[in-house]
Design a protein around this motif. Structure first.
Motif, PDB file in Angstrom:
ATOM      1  N   MET A   1      69.227  42.028  47.769  1.00  0.00           N
ATOM      2  CA  MET A   1      70.118  41.621  47.023  1.00  0.00           C
ATOM      3  C   MET A   1      69.051  41.017  45.590  1.00  0.00           C
ATOM      4  SD  MET A   1      72.655  42.634  46.154  1.00  0.00           S
ATOM      5  CE  MET A   1      74.285  42.422  45.688  1.00  0.00           C
ATOM      6  N   ALA A   2      68.416  39.973  46.309  1.00  0.00           N
ATOM      7  CA  ALA A   2      67.851  39.314  44.974  1.00  0.00           C
ATOM      8  C   ALA A   2      66.167  40.099  44.522  1.00  0.00           C
ATOM      9  CB  ALA A   2      66.858  38.388  45.620  1.00  0.00           C
ATOM     10  N   VAL A   3      66.296  41.077  45.032  1.00  0.00           N
ATOM     11  CA  VAL A   3      65.356  42.570  44.734  1.00  0.00           C
ATOM     12  C   VAL A   3      65.652  43.441  43.659  1.00  0.00           C
ATOM     13  CG1 VAL A   3      63.957  44.990  44.850  1.00  0.00           C
ATOM     14  CG2 VAL A   3      63.399  42.510  46.288  1.00  0.00           C
ATOM     15  N   ILE A   4      66.876  43.480  43.638  1.00  0.00           N
ATOM     16  CA  ILE A   4      68.192  44.207  42.643  1.00  0.00           C
ATOM     17  C   ILE A   4      68.011  43.249  41.061  1.00  0.00           C
ATOM     18  CG2 ILE A   4      70.190  45.273  41.918  1.00  0.00           C
ATOM     19  CD1 ILE A   4      70.468  46.196  44.974  1.00  0.00           C
ATOM     20  N   TYR A   5      68.228  42.111  41.373  1.00  0.00           N
ATOM     21  CA  TYR A   5      68.556  41.163  40.178  1.00  0.00           C
ATOM     22  C   TYR A   5      67.320  40.838  39.499  1.00  0.00           C
ATOM     23  CZ  TYR A   5      73.521  39.980  42.242  1.00  0.00           C
ATOM     24  OH  TYR A   5      74.388  39.457  42.895  1.00  0.00           O
ATOM     25  N   PHE A   6      66.222  40.967  40.646  1.00  0.00           N
ATOM     26  CA  PHE A   6      64.698  40.883  39.720  1.00  0.00           C
ATOM     27  C   PHE A   6      63.809  41.646  39.103  1.00  0.00           C
ATOM     28  CE2 PHE A   6      60.436  41.755  40.348  1.00  0.00           C
ATOM     29  CZ  PHE A   6      59.531  40.908  39.564  1.00  0.00           C
ATOM     30  N   LEU A   7      64.672  43.440  39.973  1.00  0.00           N
ATOM     31  CA  LEU A   7      64.566  43.966  38.733  1.00  0.00           C
ATOM     32  C   LEU A   7      64.882  44.474  37.725  1.00  0.00           C
ATOM     33  CD1 LEU A   7      63.687  47.016  42.084  1.00  0.00           C
ATOM     34  CD2 LEU A   7      62.026  46.113  40.466  1.00  0.00           C
ATOM     35  N   LEU A   8      66.220  44.497  37.952  1.00  0.00           N
ATOM     36  CA  LEU A   8      66.798  44.453  36.841  1.00  0.00           C
ATOM     37  C   LEU A   8      66.584  43.988  35.269  1.00  0.00           C
ATOM     38  CD1 LEU A   8      69.771  45.406  35.709  1.00  0.00           C
ATOM     39  CD2 LEU A   8      71.324  43.990  36.449  1.00  0.00           C
ATOM     40  N   SER A   9      66.929  42.547  35.919  1.00  0.00           N
ATOM     41  CA  SER A   9      65.924  41.503  34.675  1.00  0.00           C
ATOM     42  C   SER A   9      65.048  42.239  33.923  1.00  0.00           C
ATOM     43  CB  SER A   9      65.430  39.896  35.237  1.00  0.00           C
ATOM     44  OG  SER A   9      64.480  40.009  36.392  1.00  0.00           O
ATOM     45  N   VAL A  10      63.628  42.410  34.597  1.00  0.00           N
ATOM     46  CA  VAL A  10      62.733  43.067  34.937  1.00  0.00           C
ATOM     47  C   VAL A  10      62.947  44.350  33.470  1.00  0.00           C
ATOM     48  CG1 VAL A  10      60.290  43.854  35.145  1.00  0.00           C
ATOM     49  CG2 VAL A  10      61.068  42.246  36.543  1.00  0.00           C
ATOM     50  N   SER A  11      63.315  44.889  33.984  1.00  0.00           N
ATOM     51  CA  SER A  11      64.022  46.496  33.242  1.00  0.00           C
ATOM     52  C   SER A  11      64.410  45.922  31.463  1.00  0.00           C
ATOM     53  CB  SER A  11      64.722  47.031  34.179  1.00  0.00           C
ATOM     54  OG  SER A  11      66.065  46.629  34.372  1.00  0.00           O
ATOM     55  N   VAL A  12      65.200  44.993  32.154  1.00  0.00           N
ATOM     56  CA  VAL A  12      65.796  44.564  30.604  1.00  0.00           C
ATOM     57  C   VAL A  12      64.507  43.521  29.454  1.00  0.00           C
ATOM     58  CG1 VAL A  12      67.778  42.411  29.662  1.00  0.00           C
ATOM     59  CG2 VAL A  12      68.229  44.401  31.805  1.00  0.00           C
ATOM     60  N   ILE A  13      63.827  42.825  30.685  1.00  0.00           N
ATOM     61  CA  ILE A  13      62.716  42.118  29.516  1.00  0.00           C
ATOM     62  C   ILE A  13      62.307  43.251  28.910  1.00  0.00           C
ATOM     63  CG2 ILE A  13      60.777  40.901  30.104  1.00  0.00           C
ATOM     64  CD1 ILE A  13      62.354  39.134  31.685  1.00  0.00           C
ATOM     65  N   MET A  14      61.724  44.460  29.922  1.00  0.00           N
ATOM     66  CA  MET A  14      60.912  45.621  29.228  1.00  0.00           C
ATOM     67  C   MET A  14      61.517  46.587  28.135  1.00  0.00           C
ATOM     68  SD  MET A  14      58.853  47.010  31.871  1.00  0.00           S
ATOM     69  CE  MET A  14      58.420  48.111  31.068  1.00  0.00           C
ATOM     70  N   GLY A  15      62.966  47.053  28.479  1.00  0.00           N
ATOM     71  CA  GLY A  15      63.804  47.181  27.231  1.00  0.00           C
ATOM     72  C   GLY A  15      63.865  46.870  25.909  1.00  0.00           C
ATOM     73  N   THR A  16      63.752  45.468  26.207  1.00  0.00           N
ATOM     74  CA  THR A  16      63.937  44.579  24.926  1.00  0.00           C
ATOM     75  C   THR A  16      62.248  44.464  24.572  1.00  0.00           C
ATOM     76  OG1 THR A  16      65.570  42.969  25.861  1.00  0.00           O
ATOM     77  CG2 THR A  16      64.709  42.318  23.731  1.00  0.00           C
ATOM     78  N   LEU A  17      61.577  44.135  24.584  1.00  0.00           N
ATOM     79  CA  LEU A  17      60.098  44.310  24.359  1.00  0.00           C
ATOM     80  C   LEU A  17      59.980  45.840  23.337  1.00  0.00           C
ATOM     81  CD1 LEU A  17      57.669  43.106  24.673  1.00  0.00           C
ATOM     82  CD2 LEU A  17      57.082  44.299  26.368  1.00  0.00           C
ATOM     83  N   PHE A  18      60.307  46.809  24.320  1.00  0.00           N
ATOM     84  CA  PHE A  18      60.088  47.829  23.550  1.00  0.00           C
ATOM     85  C   PHE A  18      61.051  48.406  21.881  1.00  0.00           C
ATOM     86  CE2 PHE A  18      58.615  50.078  27.961  1.00  0.00           C
ATOM     87  CZ  PHE A  18      57.228  50.201  27.555  1.00  0.00           C
ATOM     88  N   LEU A  19      62.086  47.977  22.203  1.00  0.00           N
ATOM     89  CA  LEU A  19      63.101  47.576  21.366  1.00  0.00           C
ATOM     90  C   LEU A  19      62.252  46.869  20.181  1.00  0.00           C
ATOM     91  CD1 LEU A  19      65.616  49.086  19.691  1.00  0.00           C
ATOM     92  CD2 LEU A  19      66.348  46.645  20.864  1.00  0.00           C
TER      93      LEU A  19
END
Length: 58
Positions: free
Chosen positions: A1-19
């Motif tokens: 479950m910790a991996v899902i939270y980690f991947l979710l936070s990384v994808s949100v950070i990358m999406g924000t960076l690209f935006l």
């Protein structure tokens, strides 16, 4: 479950960076001229002058 939270936070950070990069490019005028590239192929090249025309020397 910790991996899902980690991947979710990384994808949100990358999406924000690209935006943020996209908005930065948008404000700097990167996408202002969207008409000229589509018709650039229709413009004729300049004809070479007589001194540059090597085909007439044959």
């Amino acid at each position: 479950m910790a991996v899902i939270y980690f991947l979710l936070s990384v994808s949100v950070i990358m999406g924000t960076l690209f935006l943020l990069v996209f908005l930065w490019n948008l404000r700097s005028g990167q996408y202002e001229d969207d008409y000229t590239p589509s018709i650039r192929i229709l413009f004729e090249d300049k004809k070479p002058s007589n001194s540059e025309n090597f085909s007439s020397k044959t």
